[in-house]
Scaffold this active site. Structure first.
Site, PDB file in Angstrom:
ATOM      1  N   HIS A   1       0.826  -1.226   0.000  1.00  0.00           N
ATOM      2  CA  HIS A   1       0.000   0.000   0.000  1.00  0.00           C
ATOM      3  C   HIS A   1       0.854   1.268   0.000  1.00  0.00           C
ATOM      4  CE1 HIS A   1      -3.401  -2.642   0.908  1.00  0.00           C
ATOM      5  NE2 HIS A   1      -2.577  -3.206   1.776  1.00  0.00           N
TER       6      HIS A   1
ATOM      7  N   SER B   1      18.562  15.497 -19.246  1.00  0.00           N
ATOM      8  CA  SER B   1      17.507  16.475 -19.475  1.00  0.00           C
ATOM      9  C   SER B   1      18.102  17.601 -20.303  1.00  0.00           C
ATOM     10  CB  SER B   1      17.027  16.994 -18.119  1.00  0.00           C
ATOM     11  OG  SER B   1      16.471  18.274 -18.262  1.00  0.00           O
TER      12      SER B   1
ATOM     13  N   VAL C   1      19.747  12.168 -14.838  1.00  0.00           N
ATOM     14  CA  VAL C   1      19.792  10.968 -15.677  1.00  0.00           C
ATOM     15  C   VAL C   1      18.376  10.414 -15.616  1.00  0.00           C
ATOM     16  CG1 VAL C   1      20.858   8.738 -16.089  1.00  0.00           C
ATOM     17  CG2 VAL C   1      22.152  10.516 -14.896  1.00  0.00           C
ATOM     18  N   ASN C   2      17.647  10.553 -16.687  1.00  0.00           N
ATOM     19  CA  ASN C   2      16.235  10.151 -16.656  1.00  0.00           C
ATOM     20  C   ASN C   2      16.054   8.676 -16.993  1.00  0.00           C
ATOM     21  OD1 ASN C   2      15.377  12.695 -15.933  1.00  0.00           O
ATOM     22  ND2 ASN C   2      15.196  13.385 -18.066  1.00  0.00           N
TER      23      ASN C   2
ATOM     24  N   ASN D   1       9.965   4.512 -22.035  1.00  0.00           N
ATOM     25  CA  ASN D   1       9.718   4.109 -23.425  1.00  0.00           C
ATOM     26  C   ASN D   1       9.077   2.717 -23.438  1.00  0.00           C
ATOM     27  OD1 ASN D   1      10.461   2.448 -25.821  1.00  0.00           O
ATOM     28  ND2 ASN D   1      11.229   4.400 -26.609  1.00  0.00           N
TER      29      ASN D   1
ATOM     30  N   ARG E   1     -17.601 -16.581 -43.338  1.00  0.00           N
ATOM     31  CA  ARG E   1     -16.406 -15.728 -43.284  1.00  0.00           C
ATOM     32  C   ARG E   1     -16.793 -14.276 -43.482  1.00  0.00           C
ATOM     33  NH1 ARG E   1     -11.026 -15.583 -45.696  1.00  0.00           N
ATOM     34  NH2 ARG E   1     -10.858 -13.848 -44.319  1.00  0.00           N
TER      35      ARG E   1
ATOM     36  N   SER F   1      -8.547 -10.444 -42.308  1.00  0.00           N
ATOM     37  CA  SER F   1      -7.483 -10.103 -43.253  1.00  0.00           C
ATOM     38  C   SER F   1      -6.888  -8.743 -42.900  1.00  0.00           C
ATOM     39  CB  SER F   1      -8.045 -10.079 -44.677  1.00  0.00           C
ATOM     40  OG  SER F   1      -7.081  -9.584 -45.572  1.00  0.00           O
TER      41      SER F   1
HETATM   42  O1  LIG Z   1     -10.736 -17.520 -51.964  1.00  0.00           O
HETATM   43  C1  LIG Z   1     -11.409 -16.480 -51.937  1.00  0.00           C
HETATM   44  O2  LIG Z   1     -10.954 -15.395 -52.341  1.00  0.00           O
HETATM   45  C2  LIG Z   1     -12.820 -16.589 -51.422  1.00  0.00           C
HETATM   46  C3  LIG Z   1     -13.459 -15.310 -50.992  1.00  0.00           C
HETATM   47  N1  LIG Z   1     -12.929 -14.899 -49.715  1.00  0.00           N
HETATM   48  C4  LIG Z   1     -11.732 -14.253 -49.545  1.00  0.00           C
HETATM   49  N2  LIG Z   1     -10.809 -14.835 -48.766  1.00  0.00           N
HETATM   50  C5  LIG Z   1      -9.596 -14.264 -48.616  1.00  0.00           C
HETATM   51  N3  LIG Z   1      -9.222 -13.092 -49.204  1.00  0.00           N
HETATM   52  C6  LIG Z   1     -10.158 -12.461 -49.974  1.00  0.00           C
HETATM   53  C7  LIG Z   1     -11.435 -13.009 -50.151  1.00  0.00           C
HETATM   54  N4  LIG Z   1     -12.137 -12.163 -50.900  1.00  0.00           N
HETATM   55  C8  LIG Z   1     -11.297 -11.125 -51.207  1.00  0.00           C
HETATM   56  N5  LIG Z   1     -10.099 -11.314 -50.659  1.00  0.00           N
HETATM   57  C9  LIG Z   1      -8.867 -10.463 -50.750  1.00  0.00           C
HETATM   58  O3  LIG Z   1      -8.406 -10.150 -49.458  1.00  0.00           O
HETATM   59  C10 LIG Z   1      -7.671  -8.912 -49.481  1.00  0.00           C
HETATM   60  C11 LIG Z   1      -8.166  -8.032 -48.353  1.00  0.00           C
HETATM   61  O4  LIG Z   1      -7.352  -6.928 -48.238  1.00  0.00           O
HETATM   62  P1  LIG Z   1      -7.142  -6.206 -46.823  1.00  0.00           P
HETATM   63  O5  LIG Z   1      -8.456  -5.712 -46.363  1.00  0.00           O
HETATM   64  O6  LIG Z   1      -6.157  -5.126 -47.135  1.00  0.00           O
HETATM   65  O7  LIG Z   1      -6.573  -7.261 -45.917  1.00  0.00           O
HETATM   66  C12 LIG Z   1      -7.903  -8.315 -50.843  1.00  0.00           C
HETATM   67  O8  LIG Z   1      -6.779  -8.540 -51.630  1.00  0.00           O
HETATM   68  C13 LIG Z   1      -9.101  -9.107 -51.343  1.00  0.00           C
HETATM   69  O9  LIG Z   1      -9.179  -9.198 -52.748  1.00  0.00           O
HETATM   70  C14 LIG Z   1     -14.984 -15.570 -50.878  1.00  0.00           C
HETATM   71  O10 LIG Z   1     -15.679 -15.066 -51.758  1.00  0.00           O
HETATM   72  O11 LIG Z   1     -15.430 -16.264 -49.991  1.00  0.00           O
END
Ligand SMILES: O=C(O)C[C@H](Nc1ncnc2c1ncn2[C@@H]1O[C@H](COP(=O)(O)O)[C@@H](O)[C@H]1O)C(=O)O
Length: 480
Positions: free
Chosen positions: A188, A312, A319-320, A326, A352, A357
């Site tokens: 504490h 400083s 001597v910081n 950082n 998906r 991505s």
């Molecule tokens: O195999 C496939 O492509 C299937 C497709 N799904 C996808 N899967 C993976 N990548 C895809 C998909 N779709 C787009 N893209 C491409 O991904 C890139 C995304 O770019 P960023 O947002 O900068 O990461 C960017 O380069 C995109 O063109 C579907 O229709 O399910």
């Protein structure tokens, strides 16, 4: 005052655009002033490394399909052809990055660009006929998840873990060196039962080691099962193959654990697990930074000045503790990213969405800020000297911390049948609470208690600096 002196100071308009300069100027600090510290990650977690890994996964899939005679009509590749295919990966360089970027400008699809990049090289290897085999049965995520898995695995095993282990070894060495250096505790923020500096550092080394051991054991999963994880395209085109077996052996050949059940995307749960453990490591390290910073502030550690460096800009005596500050900031930034990645990567709408991505492009940034912090803490610790006299002086000004020891001795004496040991806690509270008690007053109090001769001698021998229990030997737990 002249009119011009009254004018609001501002950066002049009409300045040159820095973004247009021929040398690309970094927007972020990892690619600018800190690049040297994070450069080892570039071969694993940069966009170029991701693309190289994509080429690698595509090439290995091509070889895997032919080696295992998965498709009717393929022939075994010659050793030269296999070496040639793998040469596309080993020869991947800045020129390849540019070529790939040019293809992507047309495809507007990053993985499709990789497929064309490889396809363009098959004729030279006498493999033009097998062009349709590149990316066979794959959705982009089949390539992406395996590439990220390989890249992250390499970054952890080859860069981040070795750096983190070097740092923890340094902390453990400091724990060893300071194992017997008594130090006032401050629970504490108030003077409390003493410890040793080494034992406190050992606690941190022990905690960090546990996290590193978890991280080293992270199970890294991968999948290669098509557009919605059903092998539909595979069975439609080649019904004779055992596609699950082909996929499993391929994923395992990359040093990964096969994930048998997914949507289009590998579920990314392993990444969330890894990033949570890394963030916990970062948080424990952050705790060390703020503690060491505070110890420096109260003089427990002296910082060895760097010859020629400025502490400083205005106060020449200083001597910081900038390395620790950082590190604190970079650990916080790393954790913000690791937390976000862990949270967002485990969700994906229906079969998906593409948010993974975009977010995964920041994995290297999260690692980079952590590596930078690790380097800074290592550098900062390397410039510390323990000021044993300051620690001893602090203990000598806090004799009241012995109140706990005296009342416990009185309790033990009471149980052993010694008379006059009533209300030990209250009596010590009256003696010590809210006021300072020096060595003479404490010893006078002990001598007047009527303790057995042995207990009295034991207490009279005790000083705040000796009231450390088995702190010193607890450090040995680091080596168990
Ligand atoms: O195999 C496939 O492509 C299937 C497709 N799904 C996808 N899967 C993976 N990548 C895809 C998909 N779709 C787009 N893209 C491409 O991904 C890139 C995304 O770019 P960023 O947002 O900068 O990461 C960017 O380069 C995109 O063109 C579907 O229709 O399910």
């Amino acid at each position: 005052m002249s009119d011009s002196a009254n004018a609001t100071a501002r950066i002049p308009s009409g300045r040159k655009s820095l973004a247009a300069s021929s040398e690309r100027i970094a927007l972020g600090p990892l690619d600018g002033r800190y690049f040297g510290a994070v450069a080892p990650l570039v071969d694993y977690l940069s966009e170029a490394a991701l693309n190289r890994d994509r080429v690698g996964v595509e090439v290995e899939w091509f070889i895997h399909l032919t080696n295992n005679n998965v498709l009717p009509g393929t022939e075994l590749l010659t050793a030269e052809q296999q070496a040639g295919l793998r040469g596309i990966v080993t020869e991947f360089d800045a020129e390849s990055v540019k070529e790939l970027a040019d293809i992507e400008k047309v495809t507007v699809h990053d993985v499709k660009a990789v497929e064309y990049f490889i396809g363009n090289r098959l004729a030279a290897l006498g493999l033009e006929r097998l062009k349709p085999l590149v990316h066979f049965g794959c959705t982009s995520e089949d390539i992406n998840n395996l590439s990220y898995a390989v890249g992250v695995k390499g970054a952890v095993e080859d860069v981040w873990l070795p750096a983190a282990r070097t740092l923890v070894a340094k902390i453990a060495a400091m724990a060893e060196e300071n194992r017997a250096v008594p130090m006032l505790s401050r629970t504490h923020g108030q003077p409390a039962t003493p410890t040793t500096l080494g034992k406190e550092l050992a606690v941190t080394a022990f905690r960090l080691t546990r996290q590193l051991d978890r991280i080293a054991k992270t199970e890294i999963l991968g999948k290669i099962n098509g557009a919605t994880g059903t092998y539909a395209a595979h069975y439609a085109s080649v019904p004779t193959a055992d596609w699950e077996a082909v996929a499993k052996s391929f994923v395992e050949s990359l040093g990964l654990t096969w994930n048998p059940l997914t949507t289009q995307i590998e579920s990314h749960d392993w990444q969330a697990e890894l990033y949570a453990d890394m963030a916990r490591f970062n948080r424990i390290l952050h705790n060390l930074c703020t503690d060491v910073w505070s110890y420096i502030s109260i003089g427990y550690f002296a910082q060895v000045p760097v010859p020629g460096a400025t502490g400083s800009s205005t106060m020449p005596h200083k001597v910081n503790p900038i390395r620790f500050e950082n590190a604190e900031a970079n650990l916080e930034i790393s954790n913000a990213l690791l937390d976000t990645l862990g949270a967002t990567l485990v969700t994906s709408r229906w079969q998906r969405d593409l948010t993974d991505s975009s977010s995964q492009r920041n994995i290297g940034v999260a690692f980079g800020h952590s590596i930078l912090a690790i380097n800074n803490v290592l550098g900062g610790l390397g410039r510390l000297d323990t000021a044993e006299a300051v620690l001893a002086d602090d203990l000598d000004h806090n004799w009241e911390v012995l109140a706990e020891a005296i009342q416990m001795v009185m309790r033990a004496e009471a149980i052993a049948g010694v008379e006059g040991m009533d209300d030990p806690y209250e009596r010590l509270k009256d003696l010590t609470r809210g006021h300072r008690v020096d060595a003479d007053r404490m010893q006078e109090f002990v001598s007047g208690l009527g303790l057995s001769a042995e207990a009295q001698a034991r207490l009279l021998d005790l000083t705040p600096g000796k009231y450390i229990g088995i702190a010193e030997s607890l450090v040995d737990h680091l080596n168990k």
